[in-house]
Scaffold this motif. Structure first.
Motif, PDB file in Angstrom:
ATOM      1  N   HIS A 122      67.203  64.823  70.964  1.00  0.00           N
ATOM      2  CA  HIS A 122      68.015  65.933  70.333  1.00  0.00           C
ATOM      3  C   HIS A 122      67.736  65.841  68.953  1.00  0.00           C
ATOM      4  O   HIS A 122      67.413  66.765  67.939  1.00  0.00           O
ATOM      5  N   LEU A 123      68.039  64.551  68.127  1.00  0.00           N
ATOM      6  CA  LEU A 123      68.098  64.184  66.966  1.00  0.00           C
ATOM      7  C   LEU A 123      66.706  64.621  66.383  1.00  0.00           C
ATOM      8  O   LEU A 123      66.246  65.158  65.375  1.00  0.00           O
ATOM      9  N   SER A 124      65.673  64.161  66.956  1.00  0.00           N
ATOM     10  CA  SER A 124      64.332  64.181  66.840  1.00  0.00           C
ATOM     11  C   SER A 124      63.902  65.841  66.549  1.00  0.00           C
ATOM     12  O   SER A 124      63.102  66.318  65.800  1.00  0.00           O
ATOM     13  N   GLU A 125      64.292  66.714  67.686  1.00  0.00           N
ATOM     14  CA  GLU A 125      64.189  67.961  67.494  1.00  0.00           C
ATOM     15  C   GLU A 125      64.966  68.763  66.399  1.00  0.00           C
ATOM     16  O   GLU A 125      64.291  69.585  65.702  1.00  0.00           O
ATOM     17  N   VAL A 149      71.547  67.777  61.265  1.00  0.00           N
ATOM     18  CA  VAL A 149      70.712  66.198  61.479  1.00  0.00           C
ATOM     19  C   VAL A 149      71.685  65.047  61.192  1.00  0.00           C
ATOM     20  O   VAL A 149      71.521  64.021  62.079  1.00  0.00           O
ATOM     21  N   ARG A 150      72.688  65.181  60.108  1.00  0.00           N
ATOM     22  CA  ARG A 150      73.620  64.158  59.692  1.00  0.00           C
ATOM     23  C   ARG A 150      74.859  64.213  60.778  1.00  0.00           C
ATOM     24  O   ARG A 150      75.689  63.268  60.489  1.00  0.00           O
ATOM     25  N   SER A 151      75.051  64.959  61.520  1.00  0.00           N
ATOM     26  CA  SER A 151      76.334  65.222  62.291  1.00  0.00           C
ATOM     27  C   SER A 151      76.496  63.888  63.160  1.00  0.00           C
ATOM     28  O   SER A 151      75.727  63.397  63.764  1.00  0.00           O
ATOM     29  N   VAL A 152      77.832  63.419  63.185  1.00  0.00           N
ATOM     30  CA  VAL A 152      78.325  62.664  63.940  1.00  0.00           C
ATOM     31  C   VAL A 152      78.222  63.054  65.635  1.00  0.00           C
ATOM     32  O   VAL A 152      77.932  62.120  66.469  1.00  0.00           O
ATOM     33  N   MET A 186      68.741  78.305  51.991  1.00  0.00           N
ATOM     34  CA  MET A 186      69.809  78.384  52.497  1.00  0.00           C
ATOM     35  C   MET A 186      69.780  77.808  54.048  1.00  0.00           C
ATOM     36  O   MET A 186      70.507  77.099  54.632  1.00  0.00           O
ATOM     37  N   VAL A 187      68.669  78.190  54.779  1.00  0.00           N
ATOM     38  CA  VAL A 187      68.206  77.507  56.214  1.00  0.00           C
ATOM     39  C   VAL A 187      68.281  76.245  55.835  1.00  0.00           C
ATOM     40  O   VAL A 187      68.680  75.302  56.959  1.00  0.00           O
ATOM     41  N   VAL A 188      67.495  75.657  55.042  1.00  0.00           N
ATOM     42  CA  VAL A 188      67.456  74.237  54.883  1.00  0.00           C
ATOM     43  C   VAL A 188      68.807  73.640  54.690  1.00  0.00           C
ATOM     44  O   VAL A 188      69.058  72.332  55.249  1.00  0.00           O
ATOM     45  N   GLU A 189      69.612  74.025  53.917  1.00  0.00           N
ATOM     46  CA  GLU A 189      70.978  73.588  53.601  1.00  0.00           C
ATOM     47  C   GLU A 189      71.834  73.834  54.859  1.00  0.00           C
ATOM     48  O   GLU A 189      72.698  72.829  54.938  1.00  0.00           O
ATOM     49  N   TRP A 190      71.577  74.809  55.596  1.00  0.00           N
ATOM     50  CA  TRP A 190      72.329  75.109  56.838  1.00  0.00           C
ATOM     51  C   TRP A 190      71.930  73.886  58.000  1.00  0.00           C
ATOM     52  O   TRP A 190      72.763  73.322  58.736  1.00  0.00           O
ATOM     53  N   CYS A 191      70.639  73.369  57.903  1.00  0.00           N
ATOM     54  CA  CYS A 191      70.039  72.444  59.002  1.00  0.00           C
ATOM     55  C   CYS A 191      70.587  70.866  58.622  1.00  0.00           C
ATOM     56  O   CYS A 191      70.822  70.300  59.463  1.00  0.00           O
TER      57      CYS A 191
END
Length: 159
Positions: A125-128, A102-105, A93-98
């Motif tokens: 930020h995206l790298s982190e 990462v893909r957010s506009v 679920m943590v993976v699904e939450w993350c």
């Protein structure tokens, strides 16, 4: 082996203990449960999770997950299996939450802040965030692999 059950509350509590998300905490309970139930469904749908079980079913109405593990060890009791499955599903679920983060506009835009007008690199930020997602995936797969190593037919400890 008989079917075992986990209730959503236990799974969600384990998941919430692994993250810090003030937006999720600010949602009303039914919206938060609906969101977390979606994370749970996506987790169980992943092939490397699905193959851990001979049978599995989610009942959103009763908020119960019923399952049978494919290869329980002789030394595992029901409580150990329940804890391990809860751990695996909450990590999933943590993976699904993350992944949506990462893909957010929002992550594609520049961040400004404070009186000093600090500029935050969107690439950094995206790298982190990607690193966080990859770490979560790796941790989940390691947990599954560690248990899989114990249940190795070549070692003679599988029923």
């Amino acid at each position: 082996m008989a079917s075992l059950t986990l209730n959503y509350d236990d799974l969600f509590a384990s998941f919430l203990g692994a993250i810090t998300d003030y937006k999720l905490a600010s949602l009303d309970q039914s919206d938060a449960y609906q969101l977390m139930a979606g994370y749970l469904r996506k987790t169980i749908a992943r092939s490397y999770i699905k193959r851990l079980f001979t049978t599995s079913s989610l009942d959103d109405e009763t908020q119960i997950f019923t399952f049978e593990l494919r290869h329980p060890t002789n030394s595992e009791n029901d409580e150990d299996m329940l804890e391990w499955v809860k751990l695996i599903l909450s990590k999933g679920m943590v993976v699904e939450w993350c992944e949506p983060m990462v893909r957010s506009v929002v992550n594609m835009s520049q961040f400004f802040g404070g009186k000093e007008n600090k500029y935050y690199s969107q690439a950094q930020h995206l790298s982190e965030l990607r690193g966080l997602l990859e770490d979560a995936k790796l941790e989940l797969r390691r947990e599954i692999a560690d248990r899989g190593y114990i249940n190795n037919t070549y070692l003679g400890n599988v029923k």
